[in-house]
Design a protein around this motif. Structure first.
Motif, PDB file in Angstrom:
ATOM      1  N   PHE B 133     -25.846  27.883  -1.242  1.00 45.30           N
ATOM      2  CA  PHE B 133     -27.003  28.551  -0.629  1.00 45.30           C
ATOM      3  C   PHE B 133     -27.859  27.558   0.155  1.00 45.30           C
ATOM      4  N   TYR B 134     -28.204  26.462  -0.493  1.00 45.72           N
ATOM      5  CA  TYR B 134     -29.086  25.506   0.196  1.00 45.72           C
ATOM      6  C   TYR B 134     -28.402  24.899   1.417  1.00 45.72           C
ATOM      7  N   LEU B 135     -27.111  24.607   1.293  1.00 44.46           N
ATOM      8  CA  LEU B 135     -26.439  23.986   2.443  1.00 44.46           C
ATOM      9  C   LEU B 135     -26.398  24.957   3.624  1.00 44.46           C
ATOM     10  N   LEU B 136     -25.990  26.195   3.342  1.00 41.71           N
ATOM     11  CA  LEU B 136     -25.869  27.172   4.426  1.00 41.71           C
ATOM     12  C   LEU B 136     -27.217  27.467   5.064  1.00 41.71           C
ATOM     13  N   THR B 137     -28.188  27.877   4.243  1.00 39.84           N
ATOM     14  CA  THR B 137     -29.464  28.266   4.847  1.00 39.84           C
ATOM     15  C   THR B 137     -30.219  27.045   5.366  1.00 39.84           C
ATOM     16  N   GLY B 138     -30.004  25.902   4.719  1.00 30.54           N
ATOM     17  CA  GLY B 138     -30.653  24.691   5.208  1.00 30.54           C
ATOM     18  C   GLY B 138     -30.147  24.321   6.598  1.00 30.54           C
ATOM     19  N   ILE B 139     -28.846  24.411   6.786  1.00 36.66           N
ATOM     20  CA  ILE B 139     -28.304  24.071   8.102  1.00 36.66           C
ATOM     21  C   ILE B 139     -28.725  25.114   9.125  1.00 36.66           C
ATOM     22  N   HIS B 140     -28.808  26.368   8.699  1.00 38.72           N
ATOM     23  CA  HIS B 140     -29.310  27.365   9.638  1.00 38.72           C
ATOM     24  C   HIS B 140     -30.759  27.052  10.026  1.00 38.72           C
ATOM     25  N   GLY B 141     -31.547  26.703   9.008  1.00 34.24           N
ATOM     26  CA  GLY B 141     -32.940  26.351   9.291  1.00 34.24           C
ATOM     27  C   GLY B 141     -33.032  25.172  10.247  1.00 34.24           C
ATOM     28  N   THR B 142     -32.138  24.198  10.064  1.00 31.38           N
ATOM     29  CA  THR B 142     -32.128  23.058  10.988  1.00 31.38           C
ATOM     30  C   THR B 142     -31.860  23.535  12.411  1.00 31.38           C
ATOM     31  N   HIS B 143     -30.963  24.491  12.537  1.00 36.05           N
ATOM     32  CA  HIS B 143     -30.687  25.027  13.875  1.00 36.05           C
ATOM     33  C   HIS B 143     -31.927  25.689  14.464  1.00 36.05           C
ATOM     34  N   VAL B 144     -32.658  26.418  13.627  1.00 35.91           N
ATOM     35  CA  VAL B 144     -33.893  27.020  14.133  1.00 35.91           C
ATOM     36  C   VAL B 144     -34.856  25.917  14.558  1.00 35.91           C
ATOM     37  N   GLY B 145     -34.938  24.882  13.734  1.00 32.98           N
ATOM     38  CA  GLY B 145     -35.821  23.769  14.071  1.00 32.98           C
ATOM     39  C   GLY B 145     -35.458  23.132  15.403  1.00 32.98           C
ATOM     40  N   VAL B 146     -34.174  22.892  15.599  1.00 31.09           N
ATOM     41  CA  VAL B 146     -33.725  22.322  16.871  1.00 31.09           C
ATOM     42  C   VAL B 146     -34.075  23.271  18.014  1.00 31.09           C
ATOM     43  N   GLY B 147     -33.888  24.569  17.765  1.00 28.43           N
ATOM     44  CA  GLY B 147     -34.237  25.548  18.783  1.00 28.43           C
ATOM     45  C   GLY B 147     -35.709  25.487  19.135  1.00 28.43           C
ATOM     46  N   VAL B 148     -36.560  25.337  18.122  1.00 26.45           N
ATOM     47  CA  VAL B 148     -38.002  25.257  18.380  1.00 26.45           C
ATOM     48  C   VAL B 148     -38.301  24.041  19.248  1.00 26.45           C
ATOM     49  N   LEU B 149     -37.676  22.898  18.908  1.00 33.17           N
ATOM     50  CA  LEU B 149     -37.884  21.692  19.723  1.00 33.17           C
ATOM     51  C   LEU B 149     -37.396  21.909  21.156  1.00 33.17           C
ATOM     52  N   TYR B 150     -36.273  22.548  21.281  1.00 37.56           N
ATOM     53  CA  TYR B 150     -35.658  22.826  22.580  1.00 37.56           C
ATOM     54  C   TYR B 150     -36.632  23.668  23.426  1.00 37.56           C
ATOM     55  N   LEU B 151     -37.112  24.767  22.838  1.00 36.27           N
ATOM     56  CA  LEU B 151     -38.023  25.634  23.593  1.00 36.27           C
ATOM     57  C   LEU B 151     -39.333  24.911  23.889  1.00 36.27           C
ATOM     58  N   ALA B 152     -39.802  24.134  22.920  1.00 38.92           N
ATOM     59  CA  ALA B 152     -41.052  23.410  23.146  1.00 38.92           C
ATOM     60  C   ALA B 152     -40.886  22.429  24.306  1.00 38.92           C
ATOM     61  N   SER B 153     -39.716  21.784  24.381  1.00 40.04           N
ATOM     62  CA  SER B 153     -39.483  20.865  25.489  1.00 40.04           C
ATOM     63  C   SER B 153     -39.529  21.612  26.822  1.00 40.04           C
ATOM     64  N   LEU B 154     -38.931  22.801  26.850  1.00 42.05           N
ATOM     65  CA  LEU B 154     -38.961  23.582  28.091  1.00 42.05           C
ATOM     66  C   LEU B 154     -40.399  23.945  28.444  1.00 42.05           C
ATOM     67  N   LEU B 155     -41.162  24.315  27.417  1.00 45.16           N
ATOM     68  CA  LEU B 155     -42.548  24.706  27.667  1.00 45.16           C
ATOM     69  C   LEU B 155     -43.345  23.533  28.222  1.00 45.16           C
ATOM     70  N   VAL B 156     -43.172  22.384  27.605  1.00 42.49           N
ATOM     71  CA  VAL B 156     -43.869  21.189  28.088  1.00 42.49           C
ATOM     72  C   VAL B 156     -43.437  20.874  29.514  1.00 42.49           C
ATOM     73  N   ALA B 157     -42.125  20.944  29.749  1.00 43.56           N
ATOM     74  CA  ALA B 157     -41.629  20.623  31.086  1.00 43.56           C
ATOM     75  C   ALA B 157     -42.174  21.606  32.111  1.00 43.56           C
ATOM     76  N   SER B 158     -42.306  22.867  31.732  1.00 45.68           N
ATOM     77  CA  SER B 158     -42.781  23.862  32.704  1.00 45.68           C
ATOM     78  C   SER B 158     -44.257  23.679  32.995  1.00 45.68           C
ATOM     79  N   ALA B 159     -44.964  22.943  32.114  1.00 48.35           N
ATOM     80  CA  ALA B 159     -46.388  22.713  32.356  1.00 48.35           C
ATOM     81  C   ALA B 159     -46.610  21.526  33.279  1.00 48.35           C
ATOM     82  N   ARG B 160     -45.557  20.728  33.507  1.00 52.08           N
ATOM     83  CA  ARG B 160     -45.707  19.598  34.417  1.00 52.08           C
ATOM     84  C   ARG B 160     -45.968  20.101  35.829  1.00 52.08           C
ATOM     85  N   ARG B 161     -46.422  19.166  36.682  1.00 49.20           N
ATOM     86  CA  ARG B 161     -46.883  19.581  37.999  1.00 49.20           C
ATOM     87  C   ARG B 161     -45.800  20.354  38.777  1.00 49.20           C
TER      88      ARG B 161
END
Ligand code: HEM
Ligand SMILES: [Cu+2]
Lengths: 600, 197
Positions: B133-161
């Motif tokens: 359980f922990y391995l499966l959901t933990g790795i899924h959670g990591t994927h969500v985390g990476v996704g959040v970073l990914y989207l945040a990077s896009l958001l930051v980049a879109s705020a640039r000039r």
């Protein structure tokens, strides 16, 4: 004054090194892979020589049991993951864009990253020797041997971390190659006009893309078992050692095709050119390659007959394993048909290709033998299996790679390797290989188990073991002759010309070595053998435009930095969290730099 | 002659952008990655010798809520792609932000759940359920985390000039593929672990 001169020289040297560190040119990266793969091939070879020296006579005393276990484990890991796969990837890198008429792969920086990560994985695995703690559970690391109780040192952690890192590299390069072949083809280069070598590359890429995730999960679970107290593969709280075997072989069997298909592709390029005749049965050979790719995912349990699978699974996997022999046989007949009636040039490359067909067929036949569960009950874990795997891996994969080396060396360096010494070297390898591995069939049938570090004198195994060890030393001479050949050739002037063999595929339509942008004018493809078609229809080569305005992607150091980040994460997984954290920071910095770096 | 590089970026044999194709094939690989983890979970289902067992721990209403949150994040992601494609950058940024927030809320639920389970005595080494359980959901959670970073990077980049440039739609689209994939995987996990006892 002297210092100033020294400084200039120093700066110059550094800039060459810097060029290689930051290159994103697929040809340079291909050369990096080739040199790295060959270096690991030598390391794996030294391990093999030690193993055979220990086994030359009964009750050998060269190695003790512990070191012996480390050596046979590292020998397999090195040869499979760090020698054959990288040498295969070297040719992929170098020739995919040239074969399909592109200027580079789809993602040049990702390509560089793949190399640095592969190197990291290799360093992690091999450095285990420095600590005297190399993995010692066999390349397939069966549970429960890998449990902390039986493998208390760090060896198997080097194994899990090293393989995950090396696997990441293969995954990235496979994604890159798949996209390149789908999306970067020159005008007229339809899928059914791709050189067979490209088809095999394509199948290999998908085999890796779909099988690496499975072994990654298994390795993660093993890492957790050893470090975080889970029991996936050990009985502790109800774990299952057989689960490891399933996960390993779901990856492991496709992996053996990852090792052999590139060489099948090379032979399919060399033989038509050397027979001056188009490949016999192009569609059949492509379909057979694809069929092997698909079937390759449905045969893994033939490695597990003796685990008590039950009758029905044994039938099914036995049938599918025998079925996979059919497309394999189809290919052998295609190669024979290609040579049949051809005006064959007996070059060293031809020698190696014919050697490939002969030896690979022997390995294929012993494979079909142990496709039968009752027969396998006799073969499993005996030297018969060792004979099988070396006929397909050395007789197959390595012979094919040597054929490719002789065939493509002039393209990569502008120089033809010496043919006379090449052929002498071939005979050393051919004779040495058969002397080493054929007797292992007899040893296996006489009951000699694999992975024993010594044996007693009265078991009837002495003669053939001694013969096998002599064979290895003959092999060593063959390899040394090849290296000498390369060194001598590189000192000569580059006189091979663009197309020394009268080749059919696009790489021969550009200079040797090719310019950074590969083709001055992107070629138009009208046939499966584009250059022969142009020759026969008197279509001249396109004229070189007076001004070239070709922008290639600039060099970048971010792949290297990201590679270092990943290396640090790996090292951290073996030592301390702080190093992992540092690695994550470095990697994150590199990703940002990478994303913001201008690529025009 | 056109710049070779621009050519390779925009003109491809199939017409699909290289980067988008890369993401599609990568997700095929991810299918087998999660497939192996889920298989492990299913193989060990019912094999735990000691408790706590799934029935003692799983809180379906709670996790249904977090599942709903993640589902909603797919909706906001679709809207972000829509905004990017129709040049409505305000909508795009807002929806990216919303997706990030929903992703973080989901992760918050997961952290709570993990801590709660650990408190009730389920650790990685407790039994087969804990490990898988922990391995499966933990790795899924990591994927969500990476996704959040990914989207945040896009958001930051879109705020640039100069913003994300003319390829904004493509970048957001590709990130969307990833995000939806991770979302779908969660639906499978939720069904198999929580709904089917
Ligand atoms: C005609 C095709 C082939 C068939 C039917 C076949 C069949 C088999 C079978 C049944 C085994 C399991 C034996 C045992 O452990 O008891 C085996 C082992 C093995 N085969 Fe093949 N094989 C074929 C081709 C290949 C090729 C092309 C390669 C690699 C290039 C290869 C590499 C291996 C390796 C490395 C092992 C041993 C793994 C280990 O136990 O360490 N085989 N093969
Ligand atoms: Cu196999």
């Amino acid at each position: 004054m002297a210092t100033a001169v020294g400084t200039v020289g120093h700066t110059h040297e550094e800039s060459t090194v810097w060029k290689w560190l930051t290159t994103v040119d697929h040809k340079k990266i291909g050369v990096l892979y080739l040199v790295t793969g060959f270096a690991f091939f030598l390391i794996g070879g030294i391990e093999a020589v030690l193993i055979r020296t220990q086994l030359a006579v009964p009750n050998g005393t060269v190695l003790d049991a512990g070191l012996y276990n480390q050596l046979f484990t590292m020998h397999a890991l090195t040869m499979i993951f760090l020698a054959i796969m990288p040498m295969g990837a070297a040719f992929f890198n170098y020739f995919i864009p040239l074969h399909i008429g592109a200027r580079d792969v789809a993602f040049p920086r990702l390509n560089a990253l793949s190399y640095w990560v592969l190197l990291s994985g290799g360093l992690i695995l091999t450095s285990s020797f420095l600590f005297g703690e190399a993995p010692d559970g066999g390349w397939f690391a069966y549970a429960p041997l890998t449990d902390e109780t039986f493998s208390p040192n760090k060896g198997l952690d080097f194994y899990t971390v090293g393989l995950v890192v090396a696997g990441l590299a293969s995954l990235m390069s496979s994604l890159n190659f798949a996209v390149t072949i789908i999306n970067m083809r020159a005008p007229g280069m339809t899928m059914m006009r791709l050189p067979v070598y490209m088809w095999m590359t394509f199948v290999v890429a998908f085999l890796l893309i779909l099988s690496l995730p499975v072994i990654t999960v298994a390795l993660l679970q093993l890492y957790f078992d050893r470090n975080f107290g889970t029991h996936f593969f050990t009985p502790g709280t109800g774990g299952d050692p057989i689960l490891w075997q399933h996960l390993f072989w779901v990856f492991g069997h496709p992996e053996v095709y990852v090792l052999i298909l590139p060489s099948m592709g090379i032979v399919s390029e060399v033989l038509p050119v050397m027979s001056r005749k188009p490949l016999f049965g192009y569609t059949a050979i492509v379909m057979a390659g694809a069929a092997i790719g698909v079937l390759g995912f449905g045969v893994w349990s033939h490695h597990m007959y003796t685990t008590g699978l039950g009758t029905v699974p044994q039938y099914v996997f036995s049938a599918s394993t025998m079925a996979i022999g059919v497309p394999t046989g189809v290919k052998v007949f295609n190669w024979l048909g290609t040579m049949y009636g051809g005006n064959i040039r007996m070059t060293t490359a031809t020698y190696y290709s014919i050697g490939f067909i002969a030896l690979f067929t022997i390995g294929g036949i012993s494979g079909v033998m142990h496709a039968s569960p009752p027969v396998d009950g006799q073969h499993q874990d005996s030297y018969f299996i060792v004979a099988h795997i070396h006929y397909v891996l050395f007789g197959g994969a390595i012979m094919g790679i040597f054929s490719g080396l002789f065939y493509w060396f002039p393209k990569m360096t502008g120089r033809l390797l010496d043919e006379t010494w090449g052929k002498i070297g071939f005979w050393f390898l051919f004779v040495g290989m058969n002397l080493t591995f054929f007797p292992m069939h007899f040893l296996g049938l006489a009951g000699m188990p694999r992975r024993i570090y010594t044996y007693d004198a009265d078991l009837g195994w002495d003669t053939w073991n001694f013969v096998a060890t002599i064979g290895v030393y003959i092999l060593v001479v063959g390899i040394l002759l090849f290296m000498l050949n390369v060194f001598m050739t590189l000192r000569k002037p580059a006189t091979a010309g663009d197309d020394p063999w009268g080749g059919a595929t696009l790489e021969w339509a550009t200079s040797s070595p090719p310019p950074e942008h590969n083709f001055d004018v992107v070629p138009v493809v009208r046939d499966r053998d584009p250059l022969w078609y142009n020759r026969d229809h008197n279509i001249p080569m396109p004229e070189r435009p007076a001004h070239l305005h070709i922008h290639m992607p600039p060099p970048s150091y971010f792949p290297l930095v990201l590679g270092i980040g990943i290396l640090l994460i790996g090292v951290g997984a073996l030592s301390s969290l702080a190093i992992t954290a540092l690695g994550v920071v470095v990697a994150y910095y590199a990703v940002w730099g990478w994303a913001l770096e201008p690529t025009e | 002659m056109a710049a070779a590089h621009a050519e390779t970026q925009h003109h491809t044999t199939t017409g699909i952008d290289n980067r988008k194709l890369l993401m599609w094939i990568f997700l095929a690989s991810e299918c087998l990655f999660f497939g192996s983890l889920i298989s492990t979970y299913l193989i060990f289902r019912g094999d735990s010798i000691v408790g706590p067992l799934p029935a003692d721990l799983l809180d379906i209403p709670l996790t249904s809520t977090s599942t709903f949150v993640l589902l909603m994040s797919s909706l906001t992601m679709v809207l972000a792609v829509f905004g990017a494609q129709h040049n409505r950058l305000g909508l795009m940024k807002g929806m990216l932000l919303a997706t990030i927030v929903l992703g973080l809320v989901f992760l918050g639920f997961q952290v709570y759940e993990f801590r709660h389970f650990a408190h009730l005595g389920l650790n990685l080494g407790t039994n087969q359920f804990g490990a898988s359980f922990y391995l499966l959901t933990g790795i899924h959670g990591t994927h969500v985390g990476v996704g959040v970073l990914y989207l945040a990077s896009l958001l930051v980049a879109s705020a640039r000039r100069n913003g994300l440039g003319k390829e904004a739609a493509l970048h957001v689209d590709i990130a969307g593929l990833y995000w939806h994939f991770v979302d779908i995987v969660w639906i499978v996990i939720f069904t198999l672990i929580y709904l089917i006892p």
